[in-house]
Scaffold this motif. Structure first.
Motif, PDB file in Angstrom:
ATOM      1  N   LYS A  84       0.835  -1.212   0.000  1.00 11.30           N
ATOM      2  CA  LYS A  84       0.000   0.000   0.000  1.00 11.30           C
ATOM      3  C   LYS A  84       0.865   1.256   0.000  1.00 11.30           C
ATOM      4  N   ALA A  88       0.962   4.187  -2.832  1.00  8.04           N
ATOM      5  CA  ALA A  88       0.828   5.608  -2.504  1.00  8.04           C
ATOM      6  C   ALA A  88       1.979   6.402  -3.121  1.00  8.04           C
ATOM      7  N   ARG A  91       1.273   6.900  -6.666  1.00 12.46           N
ATOM      8  CA  ARG A  91       0.240   7.929  -6.865  1.00 12.46           C
ATOM      9  C   ARG A  91       0.827   9.334  -6.718  1.00 12.46           C
ATOM     10  N   GLU A  96      -1.885  11.506  -8.628  1.00 14.62           N
ATOM     11  CA  GLU A  96      -3.184  11.037  -8.149  1.00 14.62           C
ATOM     12  C   GLU A  96      -3.270  11.009  -6.622  1.00 14.62           C
ATOM     13  N   TYR A  97      -2.124  11.150  -5.951  1.00 13.12           N
ATOM     14  CA  TYR A  97      -2.084  11.041  -4.494  1.00 13.12           C
ATOM     15  C   TYR A  97      -2.906  12.149  -3.843  1.00 13.12           C
ATOM     16  N   CYS A 100      -9.550  11.194  -3.600  1.00 16.73           N
ATOM     17  CA  CYS A 100     -10.402  10.039  -3.345  1.00 16.73           C
ATOM     18  C   CYS A 100     -10.582   9.217  -4.622  1.00 16.73           C
ATOM     19  N   GLU A 101     -10.355   7.915  -4.526  1.00 19.20           N
ATOM     20  CA  GLU A 101     -10.536   7.023  -5.675  1.00 19.20           C
ATOM     21  C   GLU A 101     -11.990   6.970  -6.118  1.00 19.20           C
ATOM     22  N   THR A 119      -6.895   6.049   0.492  1.00 20.41           N
ATOM     23  CA  THR A 119      -7.294   6.213  -0.906  1.00 20.41           C
ATOM     24  C   THR A 119      -8.720   6.748  -1.022  1.00 20.41           C
ATOM     25  N   GLN A 125     -14.997   6.598   2.943  1.00 18.48           N
ATOM     26  CA  GLN A 125     -14.580   5.503   3.828  1.00 18.48           C
ATOM     27  C   GLN A 125     -15.719   5.119   4.770  1.00 18.48           C
TER      28      GLN A 125
END
Length: 138
Positions: A84, A88, A91, A96-97, A100-101, A119, A125
């Motif tokens: 993970k 990150a 990303r 993209e970091y 929110c995906e 993410t 979440q």
């Protein structure tokens, strides 16, 4: 930006989201976390390689086996966490970091500071956790 400036810097909501300083801050935080996990996992491997078969007492051997099983589970969690962290870091490189995906909205620096591998935004979440709970309760 010097190393001491990075060490003293804390991202804030009043600056442009995912500016260069924030990206550098989170990259350093993720790399440091990964390094700590790798050091810890080396200790786990050393412990697992120690031979406890010479323990004469069956209770001692059972206790040793339980500890080794726990260390293996810990090692597996560490492996997943490193994966993970690496995602990150990728990303950060792709820009993209911090987004929110699910919604594409900024996750927020406070959440990222607390959970740099996040993410999903807090709202997304919580929605996932509510849905998960509903399905678990069925």
């Amino acid at each position: 930006m010097s190393a001491s400036e990075i060490d003293e810097y804390r991202p804030s909501e009043d600056e442009p989201f995912m500016n260069d300083r924030q990206k550098e801050y989170f990259k350093k935080k993720l790399l440091s976390w990964k390094q700590d996990i790798l050091k810890e996992s080396k200790g786990t491997l050393t412990n697992l390689q120690e031979d406890d078969n010479h323990l004469p007492d069956i209770a001692d051997r059972a206790s040793s086996e339980t500890e080794k099983a726990l260390e293996l589970r810990t090692r597996d969690r560490q492996r997943k966490l490193i994966s993970k962290i690496d995602a990150a870091l990728r990303r950060i490189e792709t820009g993209e970091y911090g987004y929110c995906e699910e919604t594409g909205e900024p996750i927020g620096v406070r959440r990222l500071d607390a959970r740099p591998i996040a993410t999903l935004s807090l709202e997304a979440q919580e929605r996932h956790e509510r849905e998960e709970k509903v399905y678990r309760d069925d």
